[in-house]
Design a protein around this motif. Sequence first.
Motif, short mmCIF file in Angstrom:
data_model
loop_
_atom_site.label_atom_id
_atom_site.label_comp_id
_atom_site.label_asym_id
_atom_site.label_seq_id
_atom_site.Cartn_x
_atom_site.Cartn_y
_atom_site.Cartn_z
N ASP A 31 69.81 -19.87 103.26
CA ASP A 31 68.94 -20.35 102.31
C ASP A 31 69.13 -21.74 101.56
OD1 ASP A 31 67.86 -17.94 102.56
OD2 ASP A 31 68.62 -17.04 100.61
N THR A 32 70.02 -22.45 102.08
CA THR A 32 70.39 -23.94 101.48
C THR A 32 69.82 -24.90 102.64
OG1 THR A 32 72.57 -23.01 100.74
CG2 THR A 32 72.19 -25.38 100.89
N ILE A 33 69.14 -25.79 101.95
CA ILE A 33 68.41 -26.81 102.63
C ILE A 33 68.64 -28.19 102.11
CG2 ILE A 33 66.55 -25.29 103.73
CD1 ILE A 33 64.84 -26.70 101.46
N LEU A 34 68.62 -29.03 102.73
CA LEU A 34 68.32 -30.68 102.13
C LEU A 34 66.83 -30.71 101.93
CD1 LEU A 34 70.56 -32.53 104.98
CD2 LEU A 34 71.37 -30.99 102.92
N LEU A 35 66.61 -31.77 100.96
CA LEU A 35 65.50 -32.06 100.54
C LEU A 35 65.46 -33.77 100.61
CD1 LEU A 35 63.18 -30.52 98.25
CD2 LEU A 35 63.50 -32.89 97.67
N SER A 36 64.71 -34.56 101.21
CA SER A 36 64.40 -35.56 101.06
C SER A 36 63.64 -35.94 99.93
CB SER A 36 63.92 -36.18 102.38
OG SER A 36 63.67 -37.74 102.47
N PHE A 37 64.26 -36.56 98.99
CA PHE A 37 63.50 -37.00 97.64
C PHE A 37 63.10 -38.36 97.47
CE2 PHE A 37 63.95 -36.98 92.87
CZ PHE A 37 62.57 -36.37 92.73
N SER A 38 61.78 -38.80 97.42
CA SER A 38 61.54 -39.81 97.43
C SER A 38 61.06 -40.32 96.09
CB SER A 38 60.28 -40.24 98.20
OG SER A 38 59.11 -39.66 97.87
N MET A 39 60.90 -39.16 95.01
CA MET A 39 60.52 -39.23 93.75
C MET A 39 58.72 -39.39 93.66
SD MET A 39 63.27 -41.29 91.27
CE MET A 39 62.72 -42.86 91.88
N GLY A 40 58.19 -39.59 94.75
CA GLY A 40 56.96 -39.42 95.00
C GLY A 40 56.25 -38.11 94.54
N LYS A 41 54.95 -38.12 94.47
CA LYS A 41 54.13 -37.10 94.15
C LYS A 41 54.32 -35.66 94.93
CE LYS A 41 49.58 -38.05 95.81
NZ LYS A 41 50.03 -38.68 96.57
N ASP A 42 54.49 -36.09 96.42
CA ASP A 42 54.56 -34.80 97.29
C ASP A 42 56.00 -34.58 97.30
OD1 ASP A 42 51.94 -35.42 98.03
OD2 ASP A 42 52.38 -36.68 99.65
#
Length: 260
Positions: A46-57
């Motif tokens: 249940d653990t994932i990485l998340l590429s966070f650009s701060m964009g709306k998507d």
Amino acid sequence: MTDTTKQPLATTNRQNESDIGFAADGRPLTGLELIERVKSASPSGDTILLSFSMGKDSLAMWLYLREHFDVVPYFLYWVPHLSFVDAALAYYEDYFGQEIIRLPHPLFYQMLRTYAYQEPHALALLAAMDLTDFDFAWIDDAIAMLYDLESPFCAIGMRAADNIDRRNLILQQGSVGVKKRRYYYPIWDWTVDQVSQIIIDNHMKIPVDYKYWGRTLAAFDYQYLRPLRAAFPTDYERIRQWFPLIEAEFFRYEAMAKWG
């Protein structure tokens, strides 16, 4: 807006329908079925990485996925410690109640390695530094090692409705990838209205970037630099510390325009 899930599937370079990113009917997995497929295929559960650009998507994606996964978010900066970027990251850390890992974007190192906007006397120093050439898969692996995770998937906020190239990529290759990099596109079939609605429903602010560019900072081209220099002069000077000849972008567009 076009419903991409109802369009005919492209067949060129199409992977087999039994591949991990496809449903039994040959269409890219979506929704809860996609989430369950990732959970069952991931050694990290249940653990994932998340590429966070701060964009709306990426904001919508995080709001959606926090109900289903333990998320490890990371942000890739173009230049470290721009004030408006740091302020936004601090806001989102407070909102979600967790740290956002900050790492250099591969293109930041690439610009330094290729001497972009550098003065002549700095070239030998940059060459001697022998800066690492790395990619997104390397970043995922480094974070996995830091958090003692085994081959986690990375969630990416790419949507098929953004442009035809992204749509074709997802329809051909599926919504999950397990080759060099383990990734998936959890909101690939969402519309702009769906993205906006989940942000509104959760009373979340979008970053100030949207005021100036209509998206998050994504390059050091003239279209980004001109409003940045006007609105954030201290941050612009920080960029100039890394790339001293960045003013050449203004010469290209403004001085050359005068000469026709």
